[in-house]
Design a protein around this motif. Structure first.
Motif, PDB file in Angstrom:
ATOM      1  N   ALA A 122       0.814  -1.222   0.000  1.00 14.38           N
ATOM      2  CA  ALA A 122       0.000   0.000   0.000  1.00 14.38           C
ATOM      3  C   ALA A 122       0.843   1.266   0.000  1.00 14.38           C
ATOM      4  O   ALA A 122       0.300   2.369   0.033  1.00 14.38           O
ATOM      5  CB  ALA A 122      -0.932   0.011   1.211  1.00 14.38           C
ATOM      6  N   GLY A 123       2.169   1.134  -0.032  1.00  8.80           N
ATOM      7  CA  GLY A 123       3.051   2.303  -0.002  1.00  8.80           C
ATOM      8  C   GLY A 123       3.343   2.815  -1.404  1.00  8.80           C
ATOM      9  O   GLY A 123       3.639   2.035  -2.315  1.00  8.80           O
ATOM     10  N   VAL A 124       3.259   4.118  -1.568  1.00 14.84           N
ATOM     11  CA  VAL A 124       3.565   4.771  -2.848  1.00 14.84           C
ATOM     12  C   VAL A 124       4.444   5.980  -2.544  1.00 14.84           C
ATOM     13  O   VAL A 124       4.044   6.861  -1.772  1.00 14.84           O
ATOM     14  CB  VAL A 124       2.292   5.214  -3.597  1.00 14.84           C
ATOM     15  CG1 VAL A 124       2.660   5.866  -4.919  1.00 14.84           C
ATOM     16  CG2 VAL A 124       1.350   4.041  -3.810  1.00 14.84           C
ATOM     17  N   VAL A 125       5.624   6.043  -3.149  1.00 14.24           N
ATOM     18  CA  VAL A 125       6.573   7.128  -2.914  1.00 14.24           C
ATOM     19  C   VAL A 125       7.018   7.686  -4.260  1.00 14.24           C
ATOM     20  O   VAL A 125       7.406   6.925  -5.157  1.00 14.24           O
ATOM     21  CB  VAL A 125       7.791   6.641  -2.103  1.00 14.24           C
ATOM     22  CG1 VAL A 125       8.842   7.737  -1.998  1.00 14.24           C
ATOM     23  CG2 VAL A 125       7.360   6.215  -0.703  1.00 14.24           C
ATOM     24  N   PHE A 126       6.948   9.006  -4.389  1.00 15.39           N
ATOM     25  CA  PHE A 126       7.381   9.688  -5.602  1.00 15.39           C
ATOM     26  C   PHE A 126       8.673  10.445  -5.307  1.00 15.39           C
ATOM     27  O   PHE A 126       8.746  11.204  -4.332  1.00 15.39           O
ATOM     28  CB  PHE A 126       6.311  10.667  -6.082  1.00 15.39           C
ATOM     29  CG  PHE A 126       6.700  11.459  -7.302  1.00 15.39           C
ATOM     30  CD1 PHE A 126       6.747  10.847  -8.545  1.00 15.39           C
ATOM     31  CD2 PHE A 126       7.030  12.794  -7.195  1.00 15.39           C
ATOM     32  CE1 PHE A 126       7.114  11.572  -9.671  1.00 15.39           C
ATOM     33  CE2 PHE A 126       7.393  13.524  -8.313  1.00 15.39           C
ATOM     34  CZ  PHE A 126       7.438  12.907  -9.561  1.00 15.39           C
ATOM     35  N   GLY A 140      10.716  10.823   7.616  1.00 10.88           N
ATOM     36  CA  GLY A 140      11.676   9.983   8.328  1.00 10.88           C
ATOM     37  C   GLY A 140      12.062   8.706   7.613  1.00 10.88           C
ATOM     38  O   GLY A 140      13.258   8.474   7.352  1.00 10.88           O
ATOM     39  N   PRO A 141      11.109   7.812   7.256  1.00 10.16           N
ATOM     40  CA  PRO A 141      11.493   6.550   6.598  1.00 10.16           C
ATOM     41  C   PRO A 141      12.167   6.768   5.255  1.00 10.16           C
ATOM     42  O   PRO A 141      13.167   6.119   4.938  1.00 10.16           O
ATOM     43  CB  PRO A 141      10.156   5.817   6.458  1.00 10.16           C
ATOM     44  CG  PRO A 141       9.269   6.407   7.506  1.00 10.16           C
ATOM     45  CD  PRO A 141       9.677   7.833   7.608  1.00 10.16           C
ATOM     46  N   VAL A 142      11.637   7.680   4.433  1.00 14.55           N
ATOM     47  CA  VAL A 142      12.238   7.942   3.120  1.00 14.55           C
ATOM     48  C   VAL A 142      13.609   8.578   3.283  1.00 14.55           C
ATOM     49  O   VAL A 142      14.568   8.231   2.591  1.00 14.55           O
ATOM     50  CB  VAL A 142      11.321   8.843   2.277  1.00 14.55           C
ATOM     51  CG1 VAL A 142      11.939   9.116   0.921  1.00 14.55           C
ATOM     52  CG2 VAL A 142       9.943   8.207   2.119  1.00 14.55           C
ATOM     53  N   ARG A 143      13.741   9.495   4.222  1.00 17.57           N
ATOM     54  CA  ARG A 143      15.017  10.163   4.456  1.00 17.57           C
ATOM     55  C   ARG A 143      16.097   9.163   4.864  1.00 17.57           C
ATOM     56  O   ARG A 143      17.252   9.270   4.427  1.00 17.57           O
ATOM     57  CB  ARG A 143      14.852  11.227   5.544  1.00 17.57           C
ATOM     58  CG  ARG A 143      16.145  11.917   5.951  1.00 17.57           C
ATOM     59  CD  ARG A 143      15.885  12.888   7.093  1.00 17.57           C
ATOM     60  NE  ARG A 143      15.065  13.997   6.643  1.00 17.57           N
ATOM     61  CZ  ARG A 143      15.545  15.116   6.123  1.00 17.57           C
ATOM     62  NH1 ARG A 143      16.864  15.272   5.981  1.00 17.57           N
ATOM     63  NH2 ARG A 143      14.745  16.074   5.742  1.00 17.57           N
ATOM     64  N   ALA A 144      15.754   8.198   5.694  1.00 19.50           N
ATOM     65  CA  ALA A 144      16.736   7.211   6.138  1.00 19.50           C
ATOM     66  C   ALA A 144      17.305   6.444   4.957  1.00 19.50           C
ATOM     67  O   ALA A 144      18.524   6.231   4.860  1.00 19.50           O
ATOM     68  CB  ALA A 144      16.108   6.266   7.151  1.00 19.50           C
ATOM     69  N   VAL A 145      16.453   6.031   4.027  1.00 12.85           N
ATOM     70  CA  VAL A 145      16.921   5.264   2.870  1.00 12.85           C
ATOM     71  C   VAL A 145      17.780   6.130   1.958  1.00 12.85           C
ATOM     72  O   VAL A 145      18.851   5.716   1.507  1.00 12.85           O
ATOM     73  CB  VAL A 145      15.724   4.683   2.093  1.00 12.85           C
ATOM     74  CG1 VAL A 145      16.211   3.908   0.878  1.00 12.85           C
ATOM     75  CG2 VAL A 145      14.893   3.770   2.991  1.00 12.85           C
TER      76      VAL A 145
END
Length: 217
Positions: A122-126, A140-145
């Motif tokens: 269900a995750g969608v990241v642009f 936070g989660p996107v920044r860590a990666v």
């Protein structure tokens, strides 16, 4: 004199035991220092830690899960998920799994080559490229990666679930879908100038020149 010998024997034994303990303790400290130095080669970020429980006949058994991102800060990153009865053990398992899932991320001057959208569950990241000095505009989660992958300038937007696990895996799917301009041009059978924008080519040339200068120095 016999009494003196009796009183001196325990002192000699105590000194010998102390020396032996010091040598053992020093070895353990050196081992621990060496372990920390080995781990410091990678950037490790703990995204989330959750306590989970399992219902058994005798009651509930609690354990912890850890979502960990590991990278070298230079284009290599991986994600791991560990579970154990203690938090440090769960993090250690997550780090080991992340190192098994390493992959390379194409970068140009600290940003990504082109816009891309990643989806997982269900995750969608642009993700979108950004000019130098923009920074990592992400949660936070996107920044860590992205930081573990060595991306310093990027714009992002989460369009799906707010669950940290789904967001992290969607970000990984987006990074794995990135392609180098040269690879796209070769697949289409076209010159690189017809595939990539002029600004992207200039940034790529500047990055190569900077790398060559660093190598020469």
């Amino acid at each position: 004199m016999a009494a003196g010998q009796r009183s001196g024997a325990p002192q000699g034994a105590a000194t010998e035991n102390k020396d032996r303990n010091d040598r053992r303790g020093g070895g353990r400290r050196d081992d621990r220092r060496g372990g920390r130095e080995e781990k410091s080669a990678f950037v490790e970020k703990v995204v989330s830690i959750n306590r989970v429980s399992k219902v058994v006949k005798g009651g509930r058994r609690f354990s912890f899960t850890a979502l960990v991102v590991v990278g070298d800060g230079d284009g290599t990153v991986g994600v791991g998920y560990g579970k154990a009865k203690e938090v440090p053990a769960a993090i250690a398992k997550g780090v080991e799994e992340a190192k098994k899932n390493f992959f390379r991320v194409p970068r140009i001057q600290g940003t990504i080559p082109h816009p891309i959208q990643g989806e997982k569950a269900a995750g969608v990241v642009f993700l979108r490229p950004a000019s130098p000095g923009t920074g990592v505009i992400a949660g936070g989660p996107v920044r860590a990666v992205l930081e573990c992958a060595g991306i310093h300038d990027v714009l992002s937007k989460s369009l799906g679930s707010s669950n940290a696990i789904n967001i992290v895996h969607a970000t990984v799917a987006a990074l794995q879908g990135l392609e180098e301009p040269a690879a796209v041009a070769a697949r289409r059978g076209l010159p690189l100038e017809d595939v990539a924008p002029a600004a992207l080519l200039r940034a790529q040339a500047a990055g190569r020149a900077e790398s060559t200068a660093k190598a020469g120095a």
